[in-house]
Design a protein around this motif. Sequence first.
Motif, mmCIF file in Angstrom:
data_model
loop_
_atom_site.group_PDB
_atom_site.id
_atom_site.type_symbol
_atom_site.label_atom_id
_atom_site.label_comp_id
_atom_site.label_asym_id
_atom_site.label_seq_id
_atom_site.Cartn_x
_atom_site.Cartn_y
_atom_site.Cartn_z
ATOM 1 N N SER A 82 19.926 3.362 14.431
ATOM 2 C CA SER A 82 20.250 2.071 15.033
ATOM 3 C C SER A 82 19.874 2.146 16.502
ATOM 4 C CB SER A 82 21.740 1.787 14.886
ATOM 5 O OG SER A 82 22.092 1.670 13.531
ATOM 6 N N TYR A 102 14.985 -5.733 13.653
ATOM 7 C CA TYR A 102 14.957 -5.230 12.285
ATOM 8 C C TYR A 102 14.866 -6.383 11.293
ATOM 9 C CZ TYR A 102 16.743 -0.888 14.297
ATOM 10 O OH TYR A 102 16.902 0.255 15.044
ATOM 11 N N LEU A 115 19.160 -5.863 17.415
ATOM 12 C CA LEU A 115 20.435 -5.155 17.510
ATOM 13 C C LEU A 115 20.931 -5.113 18.945
ATOM 14 C CD1 LEU A 115 22.349 -3.637 15.608
ATOM 15 C CD2 LEU A 115 21.145 -1.545 16.231
ATOM 16 N N SER A 128 26.186 -0.538 15.278
ATOM 17 C CA SER A 128 25.067 0.056 14.550
ATOM 18 C C SER A 128 24.614 -0.952 13.496
ATOM 19 C CB SER A 128 25.513 1.352 13.878
ATOM 20 O OG SER A 128 26.439 1.063 12.844
ATOM 21 N N LEU A 129 23.459 -0.708 12.896
ATOM 22 C CA LEU A 129 23.002 -1.566 11.802
ATOM 23 C C LEU A 129 24.031 -1.593 10.677
ATOM 24 C CD1 LEU A 129 19.224 -0.714 11.323
ATOM 25 C CD2 LEU A 129 20.199 -2.875 12.084
#
Length: 174
Positions: free
Chosen positions: A24, A30, A83, A88-89
């Motif tokens: 991330s 993304y 992000l 985090s993702l």
Amino acid sequence: MSAILPASARPSSGYRARRLERRSVPGRTYVLTVNTLYKRPVFRDDEAARAVCRVHTAAWPWRDASLLAWVLMPDHWHGLVTLGERDSLSTLVGRFKLITSRAVEDRHRVNGWLWGRGFADRVLSPEDDPVAVGRHLVGNPVRSGLVPRLADYAYWNAAWLQPGDLPDEDAPSG
């Protein structure tokens, strides 16, 4: 005679390798994909689709991430996300899945679950044009044959696009 490598030095394969390699990186963009549990076409039901779409309009699920584009297909969701620093993702996607699961009626969940396990992600390279990627992403309903024109599909949005902005070449060829 071959030496036995410790687990940390062994090459990984498959899902585990992809999961271990996932990083991330704040500020990176993304493409995310989340499938419904068992790839059930839950979002053919307009009520369920609208419930999930309402989550996209709220700022708090995304915190400091930027949702640039998204499309809700009958059995999955695609998003183009930059992000932020705070999540985090995995945290971001987990919160999205939790909030949207709670938003739909119980009848659309299996033992409480709406979404399948995990998610797929692809980080955009510096050469990728986020607008072009977003246009491709939101064009999925046309390419999959759900509608003849994106303007006929209600479950998408992009930071820089409106339904009338898309040219006719986004229609399926052939």
